[in-house]
Write a protein that holds these residues in place. Structure first.
Motif, mmCIF file in Angstrom:
data_model
loop_
_atom_site.group_PDB
_atom_site.id
_atom_site.type_symbol
_atom_site.label_atom_id
_atom_site.label_comp_id
_atom_site.label_asym_id
_atom_site.label_seq_id
_atom_site.Cartn_x
_atom_site.Cartn_y
_atom_site.Cartn_z
ATOM 1 N N ALA A 29 0.837 -1.206 0.000
ATOM 2 C CA ALA A 29 0.000 0.000 0.000
ATOM 3 C C ALA A 29 0.872 1.257 0.000
ATOM 4 O O ALA A 29 0.564 2.227 -0.707
ATOM 5 C CB ALA A 29 -0.934 -0.001 1.210
ATOM 6 N N ASN A 30 1.958 1.243 0.764
ATOM 7 C CA ASN A 30 2.856 2.400 0.807
ATOM 8 C C ASN A 30 3.540 2.653 -0.530
ATOM 9 O O ASN A 30 3.921 3.775 -0.831
ATOM 10 C CB ASN A 30 3.911 2.219 1.900
ATOM 11 C CG ASN A 30 3.352 2.432 3.286
ATOM 12 O OD1 ASN A 30 2.272 3.014 3.460
ATOM 13 N ND2 ASN A 30 4.057 1.951 4.290
ATOM 14 N N LYS A 31 3.675 1.604 -1.338
ATOM 15 C CA LYS A 31 4.261 1.756 -2.667
ATOM 16 C C LYS A 31 3.219 2.184 -3.703
ATOM 17 O O LYS A 31 3.544 2.343 -4.877
ATOM 18 C CB LYS A 31 4.945 0.455 -3.095
ATOM 19 C CG LYS A 31 6.194 0.136 -2.265
ATOM 20 C CD LYS A 31 6.851 -1.155 -2.664
ATOM 21 C CE LYS A 31 7.728 -1.067 -3.858
ATOM 22 N NZ LYS A 31 8.796 -0.120 -3.909
ATOM 23 N N GLY A 32 1.972 2.355 -3.255
ATOM 24 C CA GLY A 32 0.932 2.851 -4.136
ATOM 25 C C GLY A 32 0.096 1.788 -4.825
ATOM 26 O O GLY A 32 -0.747 2.113 -5.661
ATOM 27 N N HIS A 33 0.298 0.526 -4.481
ATOM 28 C CA HIS A 33 -0.479 -0.549 -5.080
ATOM 29 C C HIS A 33 -1.879 -0.595 -4.470
ATOM 30 O O HIS A 33 -2.100 -0.143 -3.346
ATOM 31 C CB HIS A 33 0.213 -1.896 -4.885
ATOM 32 C CG HIS A 33 1.546 -1.972 -5.559
ATOM 33 N ND1 HIS A 33 1.683 -1.988 -6.930
ATOM 34 C CD2 HIS A 33 2.803 -2.011 -5.046
ATOM 35 C CE1 HIS A 33 2.968 -2.052 -7.233
ATOM 36 N NE2 HIS A 33 3.669 -2.059 -6.109
#
Length: 118
Positions: A29-33
């Motif tokens: 989630a932190n990587k934007g997925h």
């Protein structure tokens, strides 16, 4: 970005695996997925945040920290309906970002996502 489904069936009997599942979901989630967590079997107990607050694994990671980070990111955490009902958990018991769901929903999500199973 990719879609990821983290399917977790481990509850209080395996806290290390549970924390790892939530931790990796947080990293994605932190990587934007786009991330979805699906709790089934004994993992539905983690919808009780009072229980999650008591879990810290040998690496120092706390389960509640991973859950709170996912909630802040707006990640959906789905809870298997029959698994929850068998453990006397209802939709009214769930914290923010948690929702009751079903196996067909999980399969639909999995059809479009990379799946991690814990």
């Amino acid at each position: 970005m990719a879609k990821f489904l983290f399917a977790l069936s481990r509850g209080p009997e395996d806290p290390v695996r549970a924390v790892r599942a939530f931790f990796l979901a947080k990293v994605a989630a932190n990587k934007g997925h786009e991330v979805t967590v699906f709790l089934l079997d004994d993992a539905v107990y983690w919808s009780n945040l009072s229980m999650a607050e008591k879990v810290r694994i040998p690496t120092g990671d706390a389960l509640i920290d991973q859950i709170r980070a996912l909630q802040e990111k707006g990640v959906r955490i789905l809870v298997c309906k029959p698994c929850a009902e068998a453990r006397l958990i209802s939709g009214d018991d769930l914290p923010p970002n948690f929702a009751i769901s079903t196996a067909p929903d999980m399969i639909d999500i999995a059809a479009e996502a990379k799946v991690f199973s814990f």
